[in-house]
Each structure stands twice: as C-alpha cells, then as structure tokens.
Design an enzyme around this catalytic site. Sequence first.
Site: not given
Length: 813
Positions: A503-504, A506-509, A511, A525, A622
Amino acid sequence: MDMIYVPVFILLFLICFCKSDDRLTPTKPLYPGDTLISDGGIFALGFFSLKNSSANSYVGIWYNQIPERTYVWVANRDSPITSSSSGKFVVTNNSDLVLLDSKGSTLWTTSNNITSEAAGTAATLLDTGNLVIRLSNGTDIWQSFHYPTDTLLPNMSAPLSSKNKLYRPFVAWRGPDDLSTGDYSLGSDSSLVPQVFIWNGTRPYWRRAAWTGALVNNVYQSNTGSFMFETVERRGAEFYITYTVSNGSPNMRAKLHYTGTVKVLTWNSKSSSWDVFMEYPSHSCDSYASCGPFGYCDGTEAIPTCKCLDGFESAGRNYSLGCRRKKELKCDGTDSFITLPGMKTPDKFLYIRNRSFDQCAEECRSKCSCNAYAYANLSSLGSLDMVGDSSRCLVWMGELVDTGKPAGGVSENLYLRISSSSANEKKILILKIVLPAVACLLVLTCIYLGCKSQGKRRRKGQNTHMLKHLNAYKLGNEDTELPSVGFEEILTATNNFSACNMLGKGGFGKVYKGILEDGMEVAVKRLSMGSGQGIEEFRNEVVLIAKLQHRNLVRLLGYCIHEDEKLLIYEYLPNRSLDAFLFDATKKIMLDWLSRFMVIKGIARGLLYLHQDSRLTIIHRDLKASNILLDAQMSPKISDFGMARIFGGNEQQANTNRVVGTYGYMSPEYGMEGYFSVKSDTYSFGVLLLEIVSGLRISSPHLTMGFPNLIAYAWSLWVDGNARELVDRSVLESCPLDEVLRCVHIGLLCVQDHPNARPPMSSIVFMLENETALLPAPEKPTYFTIRSHEAEDWRKYMGRSENNMSITTLEGR
C-alpha cells in the site's frame, strides 16, 4: 358533442407548441424573455445578462437543469446589446441566424451565402448543446460547435490543424464578469503533426506533446467512476479530436478559464457545484518552456521540478536559462544517442516523411546540428497514419524546448545525442559504483554468516524481553489485551509480502494489504530492520494505540514478533493516506471543500482526544499528511504513534536530545531546542491545515517563489489581504470563502513562534465548529523568515524521508 372537441383541440395545440420549443423559424423569432429548450430539456438558449454587469445583454446557451447558471456558448460576446436597446434573434429567409437590436442594426450574424429562399429552414437546439441551422431535407448548413467560445462539450469535434477551414480556437473570457474575447486561446498549430497549445496572445503558454498517432489518445476516470475518452479521427486529409463520456456520466465540460488554465469540470449534484476533474497546466513547471532549453519538467516527482537532460547541467542558479552540455559534441562520428523513455517530446521539431526507424535515426546521426529524434510506427500501433505516411519521424535541429516527463498521459521515447565522453563517463561512473558495491557485498556476506548464530541468540533474548513488557504493560489500570498474530498467518494474508499487496512505504518500513483467515481486510506495517524504529518505539506504538478508542484514531488489531520481523496489524482503510490525494493533481479533485473541512475537523477532534480526553496526555510528535489515513467515507484517522510520548500528572512539557519527526512540521522550540508539549502538535496541525487549504506541501519552495516555505507564503498573503490566493484552485470556485479564510486564520494562529501564543486543541475545535467565535489576530511567524539565509538548506532537507542534522540528533522521517 361539440364540447368534446375543445379539450382535444387544446391538447393538439399544446403538443404543437411543445415541439416547437427547440426550434426557431423565420416566422418565430426569439425575443428577450423567451427561451429555447432542447428536446430533452438539457440545454436552453436565450437572452441573458451577467449578474455583476447588467448593462449589457447577450444571446447564449446554458445548462437548463443545473441551478448554477453555466454558459457554454455566446453569439455576440464582443457586440453586446446595450441597456438602451432590446434585441431579436431570428432565422432569415436566406437561412442565416441574425441578432438585431431595436433599431434593426445587425449585431451578429452567420454567413451561409444562400441567396435563394429555402422553405422549411429552422434553427434547432440539440441536447448536445449544439445550435444548428437545418434545411428541410435534414442537412445542417451551420452549427455553433464550429464557432466555439470558451467551452468544449462532449461530442464536439475540434480540428487539429490551424490550416483547416473549420479551425477556430477556443477563446477565454477577459475576466470573471467580462465575457468579451480575452488574451488566452486554445487551439492547434500549423504543423503536419498535430499539437495542442494554450496561447497568451501570440506567445505559447502551455503545449500538449505532438500526437503519437494513437486512436484513443487518453482515457480519464473521475472520482464518480465515469470515464472520459479523448479520441482522434481522420476525415479525408484532416484530423479531429473529440471528447466523449461514458453512459450515465454527470454533466461534463472543458472550459478555458480567463487565467489561462483549461479546467475539465463535472457537475456534483450533492454539493450543487462544478468539481474540477482535471486542469492544465497542472503545476508551475508544466507551463511552456518553464525549464528553459535542454531542461525538462519531471512530473513523476511528488513535487514536479525542473531538471536537466542527461549529459547537461544547469546554465544558471535557476532554470530560466535552461541547461548546457557538460561536454561539447565532437561531430566526428563518435557521439552517441541515449534513450530517454516516457518523455513529452519537445516543441519546434522537423517532420520527415516516409522513414523507417533506422532511417530516422540516420537522418539525425548524419547531421551534427541534430540534437534528438523520436519515431513512431503508426501501422504497427494500429493507429491512424499521417496522410500518405505510415510512420512519424521527428528530429530536432536546435534547442530542445518544452520537454517533460509526465506522470501519465501521452509520452514516448526520446533519443538524445550526447558526446562520447559523457557516455563513457556514465559507464565509468556505473563501474565505480558497482565494483565497490560487489566487493562490499562479499565482505558483508562473510561478516553476516559469521555473526548470524550469535545474532539469533541475542534477538531471541530481546524478543522474549519485549514480549514480557507487552504482556505486562498497563495503560491506566487495564491490560492491553492485544492479540499476537502468527508470522505464518501474516505471510499467507499478504501473499508473502507481495509487491502487488504493498500500500505504501515510509521511513520505518512498508505497509501491505492483507486478508486474514476469517476474511478480514487488514493493513500490515512491516518495520524494516534499518528503519531506526527499535524495540522501544515498537513497544511504544503497541501499548499506546491498544487502548485508545476514538473514531479519528486508527485502530490497532494485533502485532507479531518473529526473529528480525516486527509487524503491526491495523484496520484497513481503503483510501490510504491524505497526502496521496492532497498533493496529486489528478486525485485532489476528489477532495472537495466539504471533504477537506471534514478532514480538518476530524484531525482536530483526534488531537483533542489525545491531549485532553484520553486516560493520559499523549503527544503525537509526527503529525503530517502521510500519517492521516482516510476511510471509505474520507473520514480522517491519525496513525503512526511510534514517536508519541505520554505525559503524566501535572507534566506540561519535556525535553529530549533525540529530536524525531518531520522537518517542516516541527515547532521551533522542538526542532531547535528539543522542548515539546501539546503545543508542538498544535504547530504541526497548523502546518497541516495550511496544506489542506492550499493543496501545497510545506516544502514547496518552487511553488511559493521568494518564500522559504508555505508558512511564510501564507503569512505574506494574509497581511496583504490576499489570502484568497492561497486557496487550492481546485476548490476555490465552489467553496464558501469565509469558511476557508477562517481556516487560514486558525492555521496562522497555530504556527505562531511562542507555544503559549498557540491556542489549545479545545479552542481550535470550538473555532472550527462555531463560525461566530471571535479569532485573535495571529503574530508574525518569524521563526522561518529570520532564517532566510537557510532557505537552500530547507529545500535540501524537506524532501528527504530520513534526515540527520546537527541541531541535537535529528532523526526525521
């Protein structure tokens, strides 16, 4: 008995009268107050005056069943009927339509050049919005579709060459209340390969790339599921472009706005307004030649920006001067060509007929002045061929101007000439990168194999320790009661973390979408090992979200720990994140103002719950557009609590040497000194609010020229009384302006420098829910403006997913 015939006669009379409602004849002219209605009641023709300019009147066509009066064609736009006169619109015996004033002077007329009287001729308004003059034998000798003003309607065909005798450009209004001929026009050029331009006077303002020969040039889908098809057809030696819509679609039209943009609009019956479906130019560097010679607009970036073509470098500080070659061409046969895929071909090309691909390449290779070429085999594409030519060979003998890399739509390969030294440097660069990488990989593999067994034992101990903490942790006085999900079940649910399920990221992994054994859709996630989110952050996110229950917070369903893997299982939200809509030129039309205002209020309520109404005071730290998820009804849910902190008792603020978050959304006291409180989230909310109103990212310096960021831009417009210019153009015409400007005011209150000056979330929710609540005047946000010399550093850091800065220890995301 005679009385029976009276109602029959009246009925026949009414039937005859209704049938004539869509027709004008020599014996039935149109006068002020009369209206001609198309057979299906879709369009109307009559006399009208603009709301803010009633001195003049015109004859035009508008939508009959739409409450917002929308004009699609005007006969006498440059010859209005003055207030001292009345008019008459009539079909003459010579089969022409004529508009006369009260003195009998002709203000507007068609010119069909029929000298003899043609019995049975009538002007008929069709359900397509086309006004036609039709002879008694059914032949149309004139139609308004051939004489457009500023609007293109479905099924209207427009010539793709200015040499066509039927060619007439679309011309915008001069202003919002002045429908006379304006400066901007939309049409084609005279080249043999069709191109579409928006012109500002005689200067090009925007250009659609040269036609590739495709029968269906584009297919667009609206947020309602309707499709619009852009097709090209050839009639003899001429080409025409036509827009059609799928059955059951709402009313749709394309309008050349007086500001020079083409807006494709669909009627939204729920909000009783026109929604912007598409818009061209879609962003600033999409304008004609905005990136200069040998520069191109990269529309595939999250923020479209100007770049130099391969083998070129910037010729100045900005792209107004374009780009120049890094190495000059030698023209000794050693220069080479590189392939640039998915490009918008430049303007000012030379069309060479009847060439194969190899012949086209040789045409360019043999001439030192040729900088690039493009080729299309029209017959192999099943396309319409050029007249007498089944190929399309384009070459560029001078500068490459108005080049682009579009995110979608028409694109093709562009073959660019570069010097042999540039090509060799590129190969050497690749070798310099690849060889050390291979060597490092071998070394790392050896280290990995040597440490693997030791690492397994250590991780096992860490995971056991974490599980004990998760199982024992209490929020308030209640257990978390959050289920642990097996790793094998997650593998099955996500199809082994298939790229199709992603799905997408980001900075931490990353999804992934997954479907559990019971059929429940979830979002998984998967934290990457190099993400920086360790055991403490993982534990933090689990225990925080587990007991938070609010409709504007994402719901955590479970977690999984397996060897190196740390996974969180959330509820699945089909519309993903806010930034995917807000900053996408094609998707942002799905966020009308009602949806945006609902998102703003939902985020505010969620923060109020975290700060005040939950068991403990929780600081998110955040908050940003990518951490706002949208459900099926576009309701917002705050997500990603890995960086959140709990305040207990009378604790009001805290200090940290480990500053985490996203640069641009951080409050001044947090980003520079490490102090954070509930007012830090308030600042982030203010930034997010300004982004939602404007459709711009906080880090959009090229869209706010002369300003380091969106806050400085918004403040400048606010103090100058021009805050309306901040509003996203896709919602500007349909939104309640007072409500939007109130949101801008609240946003500026939230981003004030001093934390105590920012209102608490309880006050913000009240301000948003009560339009009569008085708002204090915001203070100038000097935090950014006093650091104007750091603007370049801002631009450098803003777009990154992970930043390491020397303020303290910044770990941005």
